[in-house]
Design a protein around this motif. Structure first.
Motif, PDB file in Angstrom:
ATOM      1  N   ILE A   1       8.904 -13.088 -24.647  1.00 15.86           N
ATOM      2  CA  ILE A   1       9.894 -14.458 -24.291  1.00 15.86           C
ATOM      3  C   ILE A   1      10.378 -14.612 -23.013  1.00 15.86           C
ATOM      4  O   ILE A   1      10.221 -15.643 -22.382  1.00 15.86           O
ATOM      5  CB  ILE A   1      10.988 -14.264 -25.392  1.00 15.86           C
ATOM      6  N   ILE A   2      10.739 -13.446 -22.398  1.00 13.17           N
ATOM      7  CA  ILE A   2      11.269 -13.308 -20.964  1.00 13.17           C
ATOM      8  C   ILE A   2      10.106 -13.859 -20.102  1.00 13.17           C
ATOM      9  O   ILE A   2      10.009 -14.746 -19.171  1.00 13.17           O
ATOM     10  CB  ILE A   2      11.794 -11.876 -20.628  1.00 13.17           C
ATOM     11  N   ASN A   3       8.943 -13.461 -20.457  1.00 12.67           N
ATOM     12  CA  ASN A   3       7.729 -13.933 -19.337  1.00 12.67           C
ATOM     13  C   ASN A   3       7.472 -15.202 -19.698  1.00 12.67           C
ATOM     14  O   ASN A   3       7.185 -15.948 -18.866  1.00 12.67           O
ATOM     15  CB  ASN A   3       6.612 -12.943 -19.686  1.00 12.67           C
ATOM     16  N   ALA A   4       7.711 -15.882 -20.870  1.00 11.85           N
ATOM     17  CA  ALA A   4       7.238 -17.211 -21.126  1.00 11.85           C
ATOM     18  C   ALA A   4       8.354 -17.909 -20.461  1.00 11.85           C
ATOM     19  O   ALA A   4       8.117 -19.209 -19.815  1.00 11.85           O
ATOM     20  CB  ALA A   4       7.157 -17.534 -22.678  1.00 11.85           C
ATOM     21  N   ARG A   5       9.657 -17.633 -20.559  1.00  7.50           N
ATOM     22  CA  ARG A   5      10.625 -18.307 -19.856  1.00  7.50           C
ATOM     23  C   ARG A   5      10.781 -18.384 -18.369  1.00  7.50           C
ATOM     24  O   ARG A   5      10.783 -19.335 -17.778  1.00  7.50           O
ATOM     25  CB  ARG A   5      11.959 -17.905 -20.437  1.00  7.50           C
ATOM     26  N   SER A   6      10.197 -17.221 -17.768  1.00  4.83           N
ATOM     27  CA  SER A   6      10.170 -17.175 -16.396  1.00  4.83           C
ATOM     28  C   SER A   6       8.829 -17.855 -15.763  1.00  4.83           C
ATOM     29  O   SER A   6       8.825 -18.278 -14.518  1.00  4.83           O
ATOM     30  CB  SER A   6      10.108 -15.702 -15.707  1.00  4.83           C
ATOM     31  N   ASN A   7       7.746 -18.229 -16.600  1.00  2.49           N
ATOM     32  CA  ASN A   7       6.618 -18.946 -16.161  1.00  2.49           C
ATOM     33  C   ASN A   7       6.761 -20.591 -16.175  1.00  2.49           C
ATOM     34  O   ASN A   7       5.785 -21.122 -16.080  1.00  2.49           O
ATOM     35  CB  ASN A   7       5.546 -18.518 -16.921  1.00  2.49           C
ATOM     36  N   LYS A   8       7.898 -20.902 -16.601  1.00  2.00           N
ATOM     37  CA  LYS A   8       8.042 -22.426 -17.022  1.00  2.00           C
ATOM     38  C   LYS A   8       8.354 -22.937 -15.675  1.00  2.00           C
ATOM     39  O   LYS A   8       8.993 -22.851 -14.780  1.00  2.00           O
ATOM     40  CB  LYS A   8       9.260 -22.791 -17.717  1.00  2.00           C
TER      41      LYS A   8
END
Length: 48
Positions: free
Chosen positions: A41-48
């Motif tokens: 989840i953290i990775n997905a949010r930072s890749n936006k």
């Protein structure tokens, strides 16, 4: 659970009956799976 849009089950017992009532099921240990989910989840949010 009746009014839920999405039901996700996490259980070490892959044969647990609750899996029949869920939209998605994860067969695994809470203490192993949840940290991985948090990282994703953290990775997905930072890749936006």
């Amino acid at each position: 659970m009746q009014d839920s849009e999405l039901i996700i089950e996490l259980n070490k017992d892959a044969t647990a009956e609750i899996f029949e009532c869920t939209d998605e099921g994860i067969d695994g240990d809470l203490f192993k799976v949840v940290p991985i989910m948090i990282d994703e989840i953290i990775n997905a949010r930072s890749n936006k």
